[in-house]
Design a protein around this motif. Structure first.
Motif, short mmCIF file in Angstrom:
data_model
loop_
_atom_site.label_atom_id
_atom_site.label_comp_id
_atom_site.label_asym_id
_atom_site.label_seq_id
_atom_site.Cartn_x
_atom_site.Cartn_y
_atom_site.Cartn_z
N GLU A 1 0.80 -1.22 0.00
CA GLU A 1 0.00 0.00 0.00
C GLU A 1 0.84 1.28 0.00
O GLU A 1 0.45 2.26 -0.64
N VAL A 2 1.96 1.30 0.70
CA VAL A 2 2.75 2.53 0.75
C VAL A 2 3.36 2.86 -0.62
O VAL A 2 3.18 3.98 -1.13
N PRO A 3 4.09 1.94 -1.27
CA PRO A 3 4.59 2.28 -2.62
C PRO A 3 3.47 2.54 -3.62
O PRO A 3 3.59 3.46 -4.45
N LEU A 4 2.40 1.76 -3.55
CA LEU A 4 1.28 1.96 -4.48
C LEU A 4 0.63 3.32 -4.25
O LEU A 4 0.29 4.03 -5.21
N GLY A 5 0.47 3.70 -2.99
CA GLY A 5 -0.11 5.01 -2.69
C GLY A 5 0.75 6.15 -3.20
O GLY A 5 0.24 7.15 -3.71
N ILE A 6 2.08 6.01 -3.08
CA ILE A 6 2.98 7.04 -3.59
C ILE A 6 2.88 7.15 -5.11
O ILE A 6 2.81 8.25 -5.67
N LEU A 7 2.84 6.01 -5.79
CA LEU A 7 2.76 6.01 -7.26
C LEU A 7 1.46 6.66 -7.74
O LEU A 7 1.46 7.46 -8.68
N VAL A 8 0.35 6.32 -7.10
CA VAL A 8 -0.93 6.90 -7.50
C VAL A 8 -0.95 8.40 -7.23
O VAL A 8 -1.44 9.19 -8.05
N ALA A 9 -0.41 8.82 -6.09
CA ALA A 9 -0.36 10.24 -5.76
C ALA A 9 0.49 11.01 -6.76
O ALA A 9 0.15 12.13 -7.15
N CYS B 1 -0.20 11.28 0.83
CA CYS B 1 0.95 11.59 -0.03
C CYS B 1 0.64 12.75 -0.97
O CYS B 1 1.51 13.60 -1.23
N TYR B 2 -0.58 12.79 -1.48
CA TYR B 2 -0.96 13.89 -2.36
C TYR B 2 -0.93 15.21 -1.62
O TYR B 2 -0.50 16.24 -2.18
N ALA B 3 -1.37 15.22 -0.36
CA ALA B 3 -1.30 16.44 0.43
C ALA B 3 0.13 16.90 0.61
O ALA B 3 0.42 18.10 0.58
N GLY B 4 1.06 15.95 0.78
CA GLY B 4 2.46 16.32 0.89
C GLY B 4 3.02 16.85 -0.41
O GLY B 4 3.84 17.79 -0.41
N LEU B 5 2.59 16.29 -1.53
CA LEU B 5 3.10 16.72 -2.83
C LEU B 5 2.63 18.13 -3.19
O LEU B 5 3.41 18.94 -3.70
N VAL B 6 1.35 18.42 -2.95
CA VAL B 6 0.83 19.73 -3.34
C VAL B 6 1.37 20.85 -2.45
O VAL B 6 1.24 22.03 -2.79
N VAL C 1 14.27 14.26 -9.11
CA VAL C 1 13.26 15.14 -8.51
C VAL C 1 12.51 14.39 -7.40
O VAL C 1 12.27 14.94 -6.31
N PHE C 2 12.15 13.15 -7.69
CA PHE C 2 11.44 12.36 -6.67
C PHE C 2 12.33 12.06 -5.48
O PHE C 2 11.91 12.19 -4.32
N ARG C 3 13.59 11.69 -5.75
CA ARG C 3 14.50 11.26 -4.68
C ARG C 3 14.91 12.42 -3.77
O ARG C 3 14.98 12.25 -2.54
N TYR C 4 15.17 13.57 -4.35
CA TYR C 4 15.75 14.65 -3.55
C TYR C 4 14.76 15.78 -3.21
O TYR C 4 15.09 16.63 -2.39
N ILE C 5 13.60 15.79 -3.86
CA ILE C 5 12.63 16.86 -3.57
C ILE C 5 11.33 16.28 -3.01
O ILE C 5 10.92 16.61 -1.90
N GLN C 6 10.69 15.43 -3.80
CA GLN C 6 9.36 14.97 -3.42
C GLN C 6 9.38 14.02 -2.21
O GLN C 6 8.60 14.19 -1.27
N LEU C 7 10.26 13.04 -2.23
CA LEU C 7 10.30 12.07 -1.14
C LEU C 7 10.66 12.71 0.21
O LEU C 7 9.98 12.44 1.21
N PRO C 8 11.69 13.56 0.27
CA PRO C 8 11.97 14.21 1.57
C PRO C 8 10.81 15.09 2.05
O PRO C 8 10.54 15.16 3.26
N LYS C 9 10.15 15.79 1.12
CA LYS C 9 9.05 16.66 1.52
C LYS C 9 7.82 15.86 1.95
O LYS C 9 6.95 16.39 2.65
N MET C 10 7.74 14.60 1.53
CA MET C 10 6.62 13.74 1.95
C MET C 10 6.95 12.97 3.22
O MET C 10 6.15 12.12 3.65
N LEU D 1 5.24 9.24 7.33
CA LEU D 1 5.29 8.74 8.70
C LEU D 1 3.88 8.52 9.23
O LEU D 1 3.58 7.47 9.83
N ILE D 2 3.00 9.49 9.00
CA ILE D 2 1.61 9.36 9.44
C ILE D 2 0.94 8.19 8.72
O ILE D 2 0.22 7.39 9.34
N ALA D 3 1.18 8.07 7.41
CA ALA D 3 0.56 7.00 6.63
C ALA D 3 1.01 5.64 7.11
O ALA D 3 0.19 4.71 7.27
N VAL D 4 2.31 5.47 7.34
CA VAL D 4 2.83 4.18 7.78
C VAL D 4 2.28 3.83 9.17
O VAL D 4 1.86 2.69 9.41
N LEU D 5 2.27 4.79 10.07
CA LEU D 5 1.76 4.53 11.41
C LEU D 5 0.28 4.17 11.39
O LEU D 5 -0.16 3.21 12.04
#
Length: 296
Positions: free
Chosen positions: A80-88, A171-176, A196-205, A210-214
């Motif tokens: 669910e976590v990788p799939l949720g990131i991809l969809v977002a 994840c979408y909330a983090g991206l926007v 862009v994903f590795r150094y910008i989007q992923l750190p900002k998410m 953390l909330i999603a995983v918990l």
């Protein structure tokens, strides 16, 4: 200068404290009371100490159910976590399709858990259900009522269908929330999409992840309604998770002492594992302190 003491704050907090005490503390104390006592009937209790806890912790039944929970939660998080990131990442950030996508993502979350279980109980049947009938039509020997593997596949797919949307929305909330300046700077530097994903989007998410995983770990580890409605914990004990086993122990066998001890152990396991997830994820990406000999 002494700080002014405002008693009005206590009056405002008192209703919340009373509500928490009524809904959480008092039931918890009742559970603790049953966990350290036993009875021969007639509402006469006697001290039993920690014997109920020892029986639970040494029980093979508890160990098997705990292992099923751990495996299930691990599978759910892995999917669910990788799939949720991809969809977002695939969802639009601007335009008329944004509200459409958000509504579609929120729809599974609006369905009550017992209704989700009922839907998939019918959906996965090989005689009238589209999912089960399709698998049977293409030659797969699928029967979630009799086969343990099929039951696990059904419960996992059902949970992915129901709860991936939560990860997507977080994840979408983090991206926007990422400023356009970051993307413009990356475009000027000629950064690839992966960079862009590795150094910008992923750190900002990081925080929303953390909330999603918990949330997904706690929900998947406490799952009860959906698998109980679909499989009833079967076939055999294949999908009997801790929550289902706890209900069987408390209501089916009316073993309140052992069930109370098991519920407290269950709670402590969730609390400890959540703390581990939080600690690991908050420490990931933190800079290593520079030692005296380190230099550029």
């Amino acid at each position: 200068m002494d700080k002014t003491w405002n008693n009005k704050a206590w009056f405002m907090v008192t209703p919340v404290l009373v509500l928490v005490a009524f809904s959480a503390v008092i039931p918890l104390m009742t559970v603790v009371n049953y966990a350290v006592q036993d009875t021969f009937g007639n509402n006469q209790f006697f001290w039993y100490g920690t014997d109920w806890f020892e029986e639970v912790l040494t029980s093979a039944r508890f160990h098997d159910a705990l292992m099923r929970n751990l495996v299930f939660s691990a599978i759910i998080l892995t999917i669910e976590v990788p799939l949720g990131i991809l969809v977002a990442l695939a969802m639009p950030r601007k335009g008329i399709w944004v509200p459409v996508c958000l509504v579609l993502m929120a729809l599974p979350l609006l369905i009550p858990w017992n209704v989700v279980g009922t839907i998939w109980q019918v959906f996965a049947r090989t005689d009238i259900g589209l999912f089960g009938y399709t698998l049977d039509a293409i030659g797969l020997d699928y029967n979630y009522v009799q086969d343990s593997f099929d039951a696990w596949v059904t419960v996992i797919i059902m949970d992915v269908w129901h709860w991936t949307s939560l990860v997507v929305l977080l994840c979408y909330a983090g991206l926007v929330s990422i400023p356009d300046a970051y993307y413009q700077a990356a475009k000027i530097d000629g950064a690839s999409r992966w960079a862009v994903f590795r150094y910008i989007q992923l750190p900002k998410m990081g925080r929303v992840l953390l909330i999603a995983v918990l949330l997904r770990f706690m929900d998947s580890f406490m799952i009860y309604t959906e698998p109980f409605v679909v499989t009833g914990g079967g076939p055999g004990n294949a999908t009997t998770f801790l929550s289902i086993d706890l209900v069987k122990l408390a209501l089916g066998q009316f073993n309140l002492g052992e069930a109370a001890a098991m519920s407290l152990i269950y709670f402590l396991i969730i609390l400890a594992l959540s703390w581990v997830f939080y600690t690991i994820m908050t420490n990931v990406g933190t800079e290593r302190p520079m030692k005296g000999g380190d230099h550029d």
